[in-house]
Write a protein that holds these residues in place. Structure first.
Motif, PDB file in Angstrom:
ATOM      1  N   UNK B  99       0.441  -3.970  -4.311  1.00 22.80           N
ATOM      2  CA  UNK B  99       0.616  -2.455  -4.263  1.00 22.80           C
ATOM      3  C   UNK B  99       1.542  -2.008  -3.306  1.00 22.80           C
ATOM      4  N   UNK B 100       1.564  -2.866  -2.779  1.00 25.15           N
ATOM      5  CA  UNK B 100       2.043  -1.956  -1.303  1.00 25.15           C
ATOM      6  C   UNK B 100       3.738  -1.849  -1.065  1.00 25.15           C
ATOM      7  N   UNK B 103       6.663   0.673  -2.054  1.00 19.26           N
ATOM      8  CA  UNK B 103       6.093   1.882  -1.184  1.00 19.26           C
ATOM      9  C   UNK B 103       7.031   1.178   0.205  1.00 19.26           C
ATOM     10  N   UNK B 104       6.421   0.322   1.168  1.00 20.39           N
ATOM     11  CA  UNK B 104       6.403  -0.312   2.098  1.00 20.39           C
ATOM     12  C   UNK B 104       8.186  -0.024   2.045  1.00 20.39           C
ATOM     13  N   UNK B 380       1.768   3.975  -7.905  1.00 22.56           N
ATOM     14  CA  UNK B 380       0.795   4.171  -7.392  1.00 22.56           C
ATOM     15  C   UNK B 380       0.579   5.286  -9.048  1.00 22.56           C
TER      16      UNK B 380
END
Lengths: 296, 421
Positions: B99-100, B103-104, B380
């Protein structure tokens, strides 16, 4: 008093006050100011930089159906929990104030929900409400009825959260009511009894008005606590089963910041929530403060 | 009095200073070795084996010492990484869910591993499934590498199958829906569905549907295949053949092991729980069914990444550790101990006879059909729009086409602003 002594007293005063003031400023007031400032930015919680976006977050929020939905759910939750808990806890307070054998045990049991860790209590409630294995399901089965799926159902999950909120708040408020009832002047009741007032009339015309300050205090603190509901939501439903239709404000705010990386927008959510809560408290104050008597 | 206060304040100040400086000193130098902090998730065998790999790495050389720290679930780990990033601290290497990643990476929290992968001490990814090798690519860089790869796995109640006269697990999705109906009894639905959209990805892709392109230029949450599949599931819910149990009371897994559902769609991650806890029946395992486009499986699990907080002089050490973790020996050992997939061919060879064990066979039979495209997870806005539609359709009996059209429109707008940020 000499100026040297005054100076010393000031230094002593500062010595005692400064540590507390520094901690308060750093961990309470600074985050509020910083959050207010962040609400005008597009920060995603990860980048070292962020741009100022003016009132964009606030305008977006007003048109966001999710904002109105979670605000509505929180209003329903808080209103129900605060009002119904006052009725339950006041009644419980009256019962706990009666002279009975084993009253200390009853008082301890009544106050237990408040001292129980919310996370642990929420997990126990999940088991209690389980449609097949929870003790409540046995009660339903005894009547030949199939128990509801409290946490699976979009129409029941908010009810389940309200139930747990009521359980905790009733325990907390009943202790205050008990303390308040024990401090009421007995001569008023003696005079009322001589005048022929029934027990129920004494409750309506003496106990409730005399308990005004306690009721007002519990309404204010109960409202603040109920609007901030987070832990039971996170553990029991994670904002579901239909997110965000069955979620609450603070849980949604957390999701926005930590799952959707919209820290600036979440800060606007937080700040609006702060203003709404202050607004509700002012309304409560205006509606009730004049009716509360503080004795003498 | 004044002196006492001064001494007290001075002592406290020194203690604070040491409290701040000491851990930093310990982190930088441990017996002259470069100290690397590794944050991980997963408990049980999957967690213990990671600690074992760390211990073996530390024993295998004398320049780097890695300290493994358990940080809770994937979600807890992500929250802690966010907090650590804001505080300009945190680990050098971390396990990371899917999921990250985007974005990360876009926020500069992760290091682009391309120079390390292609450098003299690189990793040969040619024998990984192609989509797995590309899974961590964002804007031309590679920020995440797969480590604990989970593949979709179907679990079924053998007794329920025998009672219903069903000989084997369904081979196609249309067969699957009819099997679910056949297995349904008044007190037991055929399928307990995960309250998470992950199993749907395999269903949709294998039937030829799409949810988005990798660059989000074409979002199609209302793809006709998605509409068809969700209508099927909604009908099954209406008929009482499918339930979506809440997570807090154990979710779909608890429903299955307690005999309250005949099938679940999960990953191999559920193996130990299902086999150890199934009560009153023997569980069976199979691959997910195939669709019109054959078998296409959405993998899950997590991988590893290097945090950009890692100083330039420590990055080689951090990479040495990552490389060790991804060596065929370690992947094979990790797979044998934890049940996650050994996704490289050399690692599978190292597993030897173990691969013929039915449990490992199911996992590894699925690997050639894996499509490691985490686009939905990584946005998201897209994820929440699809989750919301999924929940409304199955929990509130919302009109499928309308719910997906709304979700699609919402996702289009939200993803646009997400990409602009």
């Amino acid at each position: 008093m000499t100026s040297c002594r005054k100076h010393r007293e000031w230094l002593t005063f500062l010595g005692f006050v400064t540590p507390n003031a520094v901690l308060f400023l750093t961990f309470t007031y600074w985050p509020i100011v910083y959050s207010a400032w962040l609400s005008f930015t597009d920060w995603d919680l990860l980048r070292p930089t962020h741009e100022t976006v003016g009132l964009d977050n606030y305008l977006k929020l007003l048109g966001d159906a999710r904002f109105w939905r979670v605000l509505g759910n929180t209003a329903i939750y808080a209103t129900t929990v605060v009002i119904v808990a006052q009725v339950f806890s006041f009644t419980l307070g009256l019962l706990l104030n009666m002279k009975l054998r084993g009253q200390q045990i009853f008082r301890t049991v009544a106050f237990l929900p408040h001292v129980t860790m919310t996370a642990a209590a929420a997990l126990v409630w999940v088991l209690l409400l389980h449609p097949q294995y929870g003790p409540l399901s046995a009660v339903y089965s005894a009547f030949g009825v199939r128990g509801p799926n409290w946490l699976d159902s979009a129409s029941m999950s908010l009810g389940a959260l309200i139930l747990v909120g009521l359980w905790k708040e009733t325990a907390f408020a009943s202790l205050f009511y008990l303390a308040g009832l024990q401090g009421l002047p007995q001569e008023c009741y003696e005079a009322a009894t001589i005048d022929g007032a029934s027990k129920s009339a004494q409750v309506r015309h003496l106990t409730i008005p005399l308990m005004g300050p306690t009721i007002f205090f519990l309404l204010v603190t109960g409202t603040i606590a109920a609007t901030k509901a987070f832990d039971t939501v996170a553990i029991m439903t994670e904002g579901g089963p239909v997110y965000p239709d069955t979620s609450m404000y603070v849980y949604h705010l957390y999701t926005l910041a930590f799952r959707e990386y919209q820290a600036g927008y979440a800060s606007a959510f937080a700040f609006v929530f702060f203003l709404v809560t202050i607004g509700v408290l002012i309304l409560q104050w205006r509606a009730l403060a004049r009716r509360v008597h503080y004795g003498e | 009095m004044g002196r006492t206060i001064t001494k007290l304040v001075g002592t406290l100040a020194l203690l604070f200073a040491f409290a701040g400086i000491l851990p930093a000193c310990i982190q930088r130098v441990a017996d002259g070795k470069t100290a690397i902090a590794y944050w991980r998730t997963l408990s049980g065998a999957a967690g213990d084996t990671q600690d074992k790999i760390v211990a073996q790495f530390n024993a295998s050389q004398s320049d780097v010492v890695v300290k493994s720290e358990y940080q809770g679930t994937y979600s807890d780990l992500a929250t802690k990484l966010i907090a650590a990033t804001a505080a300009k601290s945190g680990p050098d290497v971390t396990q990371l869910g899917t999921f990250e990643i985007r974005q990360f990476a876009k926020s500069g929290v992760l290091v682009d591993l391309t120079p390390y992968l292609n450098g003299p001490n690189g990793i040969d990814r040619s024998e990984w499934p192609e989509s797995m090798a590309r899974a961590g690519e964002i804007d031309g860089g590679t920020y995440w590498l797969p480590f604990n790869v989970a593949v979709p796995t179907l679990y079924y109640n053998k007794k329920a199958f025998a009672d219903a006269g069903i000989a084997e697990a369904p081979a196609t999705w249309s067969e699957f829906f009819s099997v679910v109906r056949k297995l349904t009894k008044e007190d037991r639905p055929g399928l307990a569905l995960w309250s998470n959209t992950w199993p749907l990805f395999s269903m949709i892709w294998s039937e030829g549907g799409e949810l988005t392109t990798r660059d989000y230029a074409n979002i199609t949450l209302n793809d006709p295949v998605v509409v068809y599949l969700l209508k099927e599931l909604q009908n099954l819910v209406r008929e009482g053949a499918v339930v979506v149990p809440d997570k807090a009371s154990g979710g779909h897994r608890a429903a299955f092991v307690n005999g309250r559902a005949a099938i679940i769609l999960d990953s191999q991650d559920a193996f130990s729980e299902v086999f150890a806890q199934s009560n009153g029946f023997t569980p069976g395992v199979a691959n997910y069914p195939a669709g019109a486009k054959g078998k296409v499986y959405a993998p899950g699990g997590g991988g590893i990444a290097m945090m950009s907080i890692t100083s330039a002089e420590k990055r080689d050490a951090a990479w040495a550790f990552m490389r060790y973790m991804l060596s065929p020996e370690q992947i094979a050992d990790y797979s044998s101990q934890s049940g996650y997939a050994a996704f490289s061919k050399s690692a599978q060879l190292k597993m030897g006879k173990k691969l013929s064990d039915p449990r490992f066979k199911v996992i590894h039979d699925a690997l050639p059909y894996v499509r490691a495209d985490f686009s939905v997870n990584m946005s998201p806005a897209l994820r929440s729009a699809f989750d919301e539609a999924f929940q409304k359709i199955l929990m509130q009996a919302a009109d499928v086409q309308q719910a997906l059209d709304t979700a699609d429109a919402k996702a289009e707008a939200a993803v646009k602003s997400e990409l602009a940020r």
